[in-house]
Design a protein around this motif. Structure first.
Motif, PDB file in Angstrom:
ATOM      1  N   ALA A   3       0.851  -1.192   0.000  1.00 36.61           N
ATOM      2  CA  ALA A   3       0.000   0.000   0.000  1.00 36.61           C
ATOM      3  C   ALA A   3       0.884   1.239   0.000  1.00 36.61           C
ATOM      4  CB  ALA A   3      -0.912  -0.009   1.227  1.00 36.61           C
ATOM      5  N   PHE A   4       0.326   2.367  -0.456  1.00 39.26           N
ATOM      6  CA  PHE A   4       1.078   3.608  -0.449  1.00 39.26           C
ATOM      7  C   PHE A   4       1.487   3.981   0.974  1.00 39.26           C
ATOM      8  CE2 PHE A   4      -1.285   4.692  -4.512  1.00 39.26           C
ATOM      9  CZ  PHE A   4      -0.153   4.619  -5.316  1.00 39.26           C
ATOM     10  N   LYS A   5       2.700   4.542   1.110  1.00 39.11           N
ATOM     11  CA  LYS A   5       3.213   4.932   2.424  1.00 39.11           C
ATOM     12  C   LYS A   5       3.161   6.456   2.566  1.00 39.11           C
ATOM     13  CE  LYS A   5       6.471   1.042   2.432  1.00 39.11           C
ATOM     14  NZ  LYS A   5       7.909   0.642   2.399  1.00 39.11           N
ATOM     15  N   PRO A   6       2.367   6.966   3.536  1.00 40.78           N
ATOM     16  CA  PRO A   6       2.318   8.424   3.752  1.00 40.78           C
ATOM     17  C   PRO A   6       3.641   8.919   4.348  1.00 40.78           C
ATOM     18  CG  PRO A   6       0.418   7.301   4.738  1.00 40.78           C
ATOM     19  CD  PRO A   6       1.434   6.256   4.419  1.00 40.78           C
ATOM     20  N   SER A   7       4.531   9.395   3.502  1.00 41.60           N
ATOM     21  CA  SER A   7       5.862   9.772   3.970  1.00 41.60           C
ATOM     22  C   SER A   7       6.285  11.180   3.561  1.00 41.60           C
ATOM     23  CB  SER A   7       6.898   8.766   3.444  1.00 41.60           C
ATOM     24  OG  SER A   7       6.814   8.655   2.041  1.00 41.60           O
ATOM     25  N   LEU A   8       5.401  11.931   2.872  1.00 46.28           N
ATOM     26  CA  LEU A   8       5.743  13.277   2.417  1.00 46.28           C
ATOM     27  C   LEU A   8       5.176  14.321   3.363  1.00 46.28           C
ATOM     28  CD1 LEU A   8       5.075  12.915  -1.431  1.00 46.28           C
ATOM     29  CD2 LEU A   8       7.221  12.605  -0.206  1.00 46.28           C
ATOM     30  N   ILE A  52      -0.582  12.291  -5.759  1.00 50.80           N
ATOM     31  CA  ILE A  52       0.156  11.466  -4.799  1.00 50.80           C
ATOM     32  C   ILE A  52      -0.400  11.633  -3.383  1.00 50.80           C
ATOM     33  CG2 ILE A  52       2.295  11.346  -6.123  1.00 50.80           C
ATOM     34  CD1 ILE A  52       3.369  13.657  -4.445  1.00 50.80           C
ATOM     35  N   ALA A  53      -1.709  11.927  -3.297  1.00 48.54           N
ATOM     36  CA  ALA A  53      -2.334  12.186  -1.996  1.00 48.54           C
ATOM     37  C   ALA A  53      -2.146  11.034  -1.022  1.00 48.54           C
ATOM     38  CB  ALA A  53      -3.828  12.469  -2.185  1.00 48.54           C
ATOM     39  N   GLY A  54      -2.119   9.801  -1.545  1.00 55.01           N
ATOM     40  CA  GLY A  54      -1.975   8.635  -0.681  1.00 55.01           C
ATOM     41  C   GLY A  54      -0.621   8.535  -0.007  1.00 55.01           C
ATOM     42  N   LYS A  79       7.198  -4.007  -4.530  1.00 54.96           N
ATOM     43  CA  LYS A  79       7.590  -4.209  -3.126  1.00 54.96           C
ATOM     44  C   LYS A  79       7.986  -2.892  -2.453  1.00 54.96           C
ATOM     45  CE  LYS A  79      12.399  -5.318  -4.318  1.00 54.96           C
ATOM     46  NZ  LYS A  79      13.479  -6.338  -4.229  1.00 54.96           N
ATOM     47  N   ASN A  80       8.288  -1.870  -3.256  1.00 60.15           N
ATOM     48  CA  ASN A  80       8.645  -0.555  -2.701  1.00 60.15           C
ATOM     49  C   ASN A  80       7.436   0.369  -2.572  1.00 60.15           C
ATOM     50  OD1 ASN A  80      11.489  -1.194  -2.694  1.00 60.15           O
ATOM     51  ND2 ASN A  80      11.463  -0.895  -4.922  1.00 60.15           N
ATOM     52  N   ALA A  81       6.246  -0.198  -2.788  1.00 65.05           N
ATOM     53  CA  ALA A  81       4.973   0.525  -2.645  1.00 65.05           C
ATOM     54  C   ALA A  81       4.814   1.658  -3.647  1.00 65.05           C
ATOM     55  CB  ALA A  81       4.797   1.043  -1.219  1.00 65.05           C
ATOM     56  N   VAL A  82       5.284   1.434  -4.885  1.00 63.54           N
ATOM     57  CA  VAL A  82       5.069   2.397  -5.969  1.00 63.54           C
ATOM     58  C   VAL A  82       4.566   1.642  -7.202  1.00 63.54           C
ATOM     59  CG1 VAL A  82       6.789   4.058  -5.169  1.00 63.54           C
ATOM     60  CG2 VAL A  82       7.484   2.234  -6.718  1.00 63.54           C
ATOM     61  N   PRO A  83       3.780   2.304  -8.077  1.00 64.12           N
ATOM     62  CA  PRO A  83       3.229   1.639  -9.273  1.00 64.12           C
ATOM     63  C   PRO A  83       4.276   1.512 -10.378  1.00 64.12           C
ATOM     64  CG  PRO A  83       2.473   3.909  -9.186  1.00 64.12           C
ATOM     65  CD  PRO A  83       3.267   3.676  -7.923  1.00 64.12           C
ATOM     66  N   GLU A  84       5.121   0.514 -10.269  1.00 64.84           N
ATOM     67  CA  GLU A  84       6.274   0.378 -11.156  1.00 64.84           C
ATOM     68  C   GLU A  84       5.874   0.221 -12.616  1.00 64.84           C
ATOM     69  OE1 GLU A  84      10.336  -2.326 -11.750  1.00 64.84           O
ATOM     70  OE2 GLU A  84       9.046  -2.647  -9.999  1.00 64.84           O
TER      71      GLU A  84
END
Length: 478
Positions: A7-12, A254-256, A362-367
């Motif tokens: 899942a997306f990680k709220p890190s920003l 990138i709200a997620g 695996k890095n939680a981004v839409p590769e």
């Protein structure tokens, strides 16, 4: 036990989000497009007014989007807003246009701009160095370098949001400081001030005569324009300023991955667009201080910032601006690449795009979505048609912005009970003014540049049959 999906990680943080807004907006435009604006309007007053009108529209749209971002704080941004306000078709038409031209052509254009100015330092990497000829298609070193940049930034963004965040914040901070530095030095180091001379033109709009192909005749006599001719000239001039001020909405995609998105997206939209508008207006005031109007309208190579820098630093001026634009376009493209793939991800999860784009690695981004975007942008780099596509972008982008802002009124009536942590500033007056300005711009752009505006609209309409094909495939797969 079923495997948990990434899942997306709220890190920003708020600062990171603001850097995405500002960094995605500032590419190469502010260094170049003022020449085109001057050729259309011919006066110091209108040069600044075009940038002020664009800044007003940008900030108004951005703070209005704050209400939508608070209501729907999830990946997809404008695609989600249009879908919720109107219907899935409206959202899809935006998403399709975004994929076909808006985001991908912008990425291509910014990448080639990076290459063009890298050639100031390494001439072998310029557009004149043709590496490969395939029939009528000529592939230059600049195009290949642009593609290499897109591939590199796509790869770094597949490794997770953290790397993209570091690149974005670092490069945006550097380019903001360097732009402010250039503006200040322009006023301090100018050997001769053209300020009084230039401002004698005031708001007297003027143009040069044109040849049969519609090109301005550089040595022709300037003549005054007014009425509908002036409105049309402003609309044509604003193509450059709007392109230079676009992509501010990338942060909504990138709200997620933003901390406290209901608050921070709206605030970052306001802060980012305000900072950039101040930079753009003051940069043009510096141009008016350092250069005569004719050198703003027709600088060597259409690069007004290079002409200004040469006036300040002599022969080293070109190198100064080249390095600044390389930094600017590098950071700008990182923001565009990072954000764009999130739209395709959200569309795929609605069953309206390639299924694989709706998965995270695996890095939680839409590769997969990132690489698909990379391929389309790279093809546009090779085609050499990105310049024409950018003329279409302004029409399509402003049309969708106006429609999205209309969506706020629709949602207030349609879904009055949904939580609104932030309400559109100046509603309904400021949004109404924006919509009026946007529609006026679109109408006059159709008049001034019918081929490009019509082609832009055509790209949008191609999405209608594609939508029903996607819906049909979704039903068969259900």
């Amino acid at each position: 036990m079923a495997e948990t999906q990434p899942a997306f990680k709220p890190s920003l943080s708020l600062v990171d989000a603001t850097m995405v807004v500002a960094g995605s907006m500032i590419g190469s435009g502010i260094f170049i497009v003022s020449s085109d604006i001057m050729r259309y309007t011919g006066s110091a007053g209108w040069l600044i007014l075009v940038w002020l009108i664009t800044g007003f529209m940008t900030i108004t749209a951005a703070v209005t989007y704050g209400e939508l971002s608070g209501m729907f704080p999830k990946a997809g941004g404008q695609y989600v807003y249009l879908k919720e306000a109107f219907n899935p078709l409206a959202g899809f038409l935006y998403g399709w246009s975004f994929f076909a031209v808006i985001q991908t052509a912008t990425i291509a254009a910014v990448a080639v701009a990076f290459s063009r100015f890298t050639a100031y330092l390494v001439p072998e990497l310029g557009e004149s160095n043709i590496i490969l000829t395939l029939g009528s298609l000529k592939i230059s070193a600049a195009q290949l370098l642009g593609i290499a940049l897109i591939i590199f930034l796509t790869y770094t963004n597949t490794k997770g949001i953290k790397g993209g965040k570091i690149i974005q914040t670092t490069f945006t901070t550097v380019k903001l400081l360097s732009l402010f530095g250039l503006i200040i030095l322009g006023f301090l180091l100018a050997k001769h001030s053209f300020w009084d001379e230039n401002w004698q033109t005031g708001l007297k709009a003027m143009q040069l005569p044109r040849d049969e192909a519609g090109n301005f005749i550089k040595e022709g006599p300037w003549f005054s324009i007014g009425g509908t001719a002036l409105i049309g000239a402003i609309a044509a001039a604003m193509v450059g300023s709007i392109f230079s001020s676009d992509s501010w909405n990338n942060v909504t995609f990138i709200a997620g991955e933003i901390k406290n998105p209901k608050k921070n997206i709206g605030l970052s939209l306001f802060l980012g667009t305000l900072i950039v508008t101040i930079i753009y207006v003051t940069a043009n005031l510096m141009y008016l201080y350092v250069l005569p109007l004719k050198d703003i309208a027709y600088p060597e190579g259409n690069r007004v910032a290079v002409a200004a820098s040469n006036a300040l630093f002599g022969s080293n001026g070109s190198i100064v601006i080249a390095v600044m634009i390389m930094i600017s376009t590098f950071g700008c493209n990182n923001g565009l690449i990072l954000a764009g793939a999130r739209v395709y991800y959200t569309m795929a999860n609605d069953g309206l795009f390639f299924k694989k784009t709706g998965t995270l690695n695996k890095n939680a981004v839409p590769e997969f979505a990132l690489w698909l975007q990379c391929i389309v942008a790279s093809i546009l780099c090779l085609s050499g048609s990105y310049g024409d596509l950018l003329d279409m972008i302004s029409f399509v982008v402003v049309l969708f912005y106006a429609l999205t802002i209309i969506g706020i009124a629709v949602l207030r009536k349609k879904r009055p009970d949904i939580e609104r942590p932030y309400k559109a500033f100046g509603y309904p007056v400021l949004p109404a003014i924006y919509i009026l300005l946007a529609l006026t711009f679109c109408v006059f752009l159709i008049i001034m540049k019918p081929v490009y505006a019509g082609a832009g609209l055509g790209i949008v309409l191609v999405g209608i049959p594609l939508y029903y094909i996607a819906v049909s495939s979704k039903k068969k797969g259900a």
